[in-house]
Design a protein around this motif. Structure first.
Motif, PDB file in Angstrom:
ATOM      1  N   HIS A 179      62.447 -52.588-117.883  1.00 13.53           N
ATOM      2  CA  HIS A 179      61.084 -52.036-117.901  1.00 13.53           C
ATOM      3  C   HIS A 179      60.161 -53.003-117.179  1.00 13.53           C
ATOM      4  O   HIS A 179      60.543 -54.140-116.872  1.00 13.53           O
ATOM      5  CB  HIS A 179      60.604 -51.795-119.338  1.00 13.53           C
ATOM      6  N   SER A 180      58.962 -52.569-116.919  1.00 18.80           N
ATOM      7  CA  SER A 180      58.015 -53.441-116.225  1.00 18.80           C
ATOM      8  C   SER A 180      57.342 -54.370-117.242  1.00 18.80           C
ATOM      9  O   SER A 180      57.387 -54.120-118.445  1.00 18.80           O
ATOM     10  CB  SER A 180      56.957 -52.602-115.493  1.00 18.80           C
ATOM     11  N   ILE A 187      55.762 -52.643-122.308  1.00 18.18           N
ATOM     12  CA  ILE A 187      56.084 -53.564-123.401  1.00 18.18           C
ATOM     13  C   ILE A 187      55.818 -52.881-124.737  1.00 18.18           C
ATOM     14  O   ILE A 187      56.652 -52.911-125.651  1.00 18.18           O
ATOM     15  CB  ILE A 187      55.233 -54.850-123.291  1.00 18.18           C
ATOM     16  N   PHE A 188      54.675 -52.255-124.857  1.00 25.30           N
ATOM     17  CA  PHE A 188      54.278 -51.583-126.093  1.00 25.30           C
ATOM     18  C   PHE A 188      55.274 -50.491-126.463  1.00 25.30           C
ATOM     19  O   PHE A 188      55.699 -50.373-127.615  1.00 25.30           O
ATOM     20  CB  PHE A 188      52.875 -50.991-125.911  1.00 25.30           C
ATOM     21  N   MET A 189      55.678 -49.677-125.484  1.00 30.59           N
ATOM     22  CA  MET A 189      56.538 -48.535-125.777  1.00 30.59           C
ATOM     23  C   MET A 189      57.967 -48.951-126.101  1.00 30.59           C
ATOM     24  O   MET A 189      58.715 -48.179-126.689  1.00 30.59           O
ATOM     25  CB  MET A 189      56.512 -47.544-124.604  1.00 30.59           C
ATOM     26  N   TYR A 190      58.358 -50.173-125.748  1.00 25.86           N
ATOM     27  CA  TYR A 190      59.729 -50.612-126.019  1.00 25.86           C
ATOM     28  C   TYR A 190      59.846 -51.500-127.248  1.00 25.86           C
ATOM     29  O   TYR A 190      60.857 -51.459-127.964  1.00 25.86           O
ATOM     30  CB  TYR A 190      60.305 -51.358-124.807  1.00 25.86           C
ATOM     31  N   LEU A 200      51.193 -58.355-132.964  1.00 25.19           N
ATOM     32  CA  LEU A 200      52.414 -59.119-132.726  1.00 25.19           C
ATOM     33  C   LEU A 200      52.609 -59.432-131.244  1.00 25.19           C
ATOM     34  O   LEU A 200      53.016 -60.535-130.877  1.00 25.19           O
ATOM     35  CB  LEU A 200      53.626 -58.345-133.262  1.00 25.19           C
ATOM     36  N   LEU A 201      52.327 -58.454-130.391  1.00 26.63           N
ATOM     37  CA  LEU A 201      52.482 -58.661-128.952  1.00 26.63           C
ATOM     38  C   LEU A 201      51.546 -59.762-128.453  1.00 26.63           C
ATOM     39  O   LEU A 201      51.921 -60.570-127.603  1.00 26.63           O
ATOM     40  CB  LEU A 201      52.222 -57.362-128.193  1.00 26.63           C
ATOM     41  N   LEU A 231      53.253 -61.688-125.298  1.00 25.26           N
ATOM     42  CA  LEU A 231      54.109 -60.784-124.541  1.00 25.26           C
ATOM     43  C   LEU A 231      53.317 -59.881-123.603  1.00 25.26           C
ATOM     44  O   LEU A 231      53.892 -59.181-122.778  1.00 25.26           O
ATOM     45  CB  LEU A 231      54.942 -59.925-125.504  1.00 25.26           C
ATOM     46  N   VAL A 232      51.985 -59.887-123.739  1.00 27.24           N
ATOM     47  CA  VAL A 232      51.131 -59.072-122.874  1.00 27.24           C
ATOM     48  C   VAL A 232      50.080 -59.954-122.223  1.00 27.24           C
ATOM     49  O   VAL A 232      49.719 -61.005-122.745  1.00 27.24           O
ATOM     50  CB  VAL A 232      50.454 -57.921-123.665  1.00 27.24           C
TER      51      VAL A 232
END
Length: 286
Positions: A7-8, A14-17, A215-216, A221-222
């Protein structure tokens, strides 16, 4: 069963995975090994058949339709918004202006090239485009992902890709940007299960959006946070991202018709014909 999923690195992918990554979804006997790569790299790798499941630009899917099925989930569409063609404030673009694009196979690149046939494309990583415009290396550039929300004050929007889409499509349809594709060599029953798991991941992510966003951000992670992250996710990772709607399928068909009419692809395709046939699962249970 181990599944390679690419994924990108942008916030909506990131959110959707990551509801799956954090163990919030029943993954049956599957282990997902994920890798984050920029969208053009993903497009190129998909043409090589590198990953079992991969995010891809909708604008290149016809090139891999024989090797990959189109998934119904983790889709990104624009609704009155999308990538932006930006330039230096006050600059007047010539007809053959030099434009930075995030990749030859991205959907936005396809639409920009069709709308500006005399423009001279320069392909680069999407993270480098804003600076390239500021430094005058190119006359304009198309911003994608989170960069559409916050760019340098010395730049201005020349054209919204959404506006290009509505002019080319000729009707009120959402702007198709990207989705997921699954390798056809996987057994059909496995493909159906994987699609279901990924769909559950998007739905759970939306149900627990506040917790997941926290959490992200904590785990870095973002690239964006707080109000800007919420705004971006509401645009590209909402409940409408969980499963393709009839309107979204219609938009994809229109995109592929436009590509065919302009000689990009050898034949027009209907997106629904390239989805995983869920009926197989129902027949097995009769």
């Amino acid at each position: 069963m181990k599944i390679q999923l690419a994924h990108s690195p942008d916030a909506d992918d990131i959110f959707m995975y990551y509801a799956i990554k954090f163990g919030w979804v029943d993954t049956l006997d599957y282990t997902f090994d994920n890798v984050a790569l920029d969208i053009e790299t993903l497009n190129v790798e998909a043409m090589k058949g590198t990953f079992d499941v991969s995010a891809v630009s909708f604008g290149m899917y016809p090139l891999i339709r024989e090797e990959y099925a189109l998934l119904r989930t983790a889709v990104s569409f624009g609704e009155g918004y999308g990538p932006k063609l930006i330039k230096a404030r006050g600059k007047r673009l010539r007809r053959n202006f030099k434009v930075a694009l995030s990749g030859r196979y991205t959907t936005n690149a396809m639409l920009v090239r069709l709308y500006y046939p005399q423009a001279r494309p320069v392909y680069m990583n999407f993270l480098e485009i804003e600076q390239a415009v500021l430094e005058g290396k190119v006359d304009a550039g198309v911003l994608i992902h989170e960069s559409i929300l916050d760019f340098d004050e010395h730049l201005e929007v020349e054209k919204e890709v959404w506006d290009i889409w509505t002019e080319l499509a000729g009707e009120g349809l959402p702007l198709p940007l990207g989705g997921m594709a699954l390798r056809r060599s996987l057994p059909l029953n496995r493909a159906i299960e994987i699609e279901r798991i990924l769909t559950d991941g998007v739905r759970v992510a939306n149900e627990r959006k506040e917790e997941l966003c926290r959490l992200l951000e904590e785990k870095k992670l973002v690239r964006i946070s707080d109000e800007m992250l919420e705004r971006y996710l509401n645009m590209y990772a909402s409940e409408e991202s969980a499963e393709l709607s009839e309107l979204q399928l219609k938009a994809l068909d229109r995109l592929y018709k436009i590509g065919y009419e302009h000689g990009i692809w050898e034949c027009p395709i209907k997106a629904k014909e390239y989805l995983i046939p869920r009926e197989y699962d129902e027949w097995r249970n009769l």
